[in-house]
Design an enzyme around this catalytic site. Structure first.
Site: not given
Length: 193
Positions: A86, A141
């Site tokens: 991320h 994701d």
């Protein structure tokens, strides 16, 4: 696992695990974050992200182990995302310079997310794009649940997420997933231009 090459005002970040089709493991994620931070702060004027060998990025390295076990004794798949990938996605999205993905082969799972985090996506004719999560019982994701509908709309994003089918480069262009498709032999020259 990640190389940074410079030519004039362009920095090229190369995912460099060709034997694993540039699958993301903890080491690659850490090195990629360091490379993204480095080129964000240097004097380069544009960034290219690509993969070594025959793949852009085949997704998470599911064979490499390294899964964190949470306090409850169960696998914590989110930790690697929160701590590893991320910050990379955020770094690419907030880069103060244009970032071009040169997709030289499969962009799968988190590899697709890396491409989508770039400003422009140029794909080789042999490239394909795949959200394989449904095939392994996981939810998309790496920001793909946001980045994909942003580019191609909810209906097509849902199709990719729910069916887990390959989207070949010409179809990706038709859908607006990529900006340009070129012959494999022209990918580097087109991206440079």
């Amino acid at each position: 696992t990640v190389q940074v090459q410079r030519r004039q005002a362009v920095a090229t970040i190369v995912l460099d695990r060709p034997d694993a089709m540039n699958a993301v493991n903890a080491e690659l994620a850490a090195e990629l974050l360091k490379a993204v931070e480095q080129v964000a702060a240097d004097d380069s004027r544009a960034i290219v992200l690509t993969g070594a060998g025959r793949a852009f990025c085949s997704g998470a390295d599911l064979k490499g182990g390294g899964i964190t076990i949470g306090d409850d004794g169960l696998p914590d798949l989110g930790k690697g995302l929160r701590d590893g990938i991320h910050p990379v996605i955020e770094g690419l999205r907030t880069m103060p310079k244009p970032v071009v993905a040169a997709v030289n082969g499969p962009a799968v799972g988190v590899g697709l997310s890396l491409a989508l985090a770039c400003d422009l996506v140029v794909a080789a004719e042999s490239a394909y794009f795949l959200l394989a999560f449904v095939n392994i019982g996981l939810a998309p994701d790496g920001g793909s649940s946001f980045l994909l509908p942003e580019r191609i709309g909810f209906t097509r994003a849902a199709e990719m997420a729910l069916l887990g089918e390959r989207i070949v480069a010409p179809k990706a262009l038709e859908w607006g997933l990529v900006n340009q498709v070129v012959a494999d032999s022209e990918l580097t020259a087109t991206t440079d231009a």
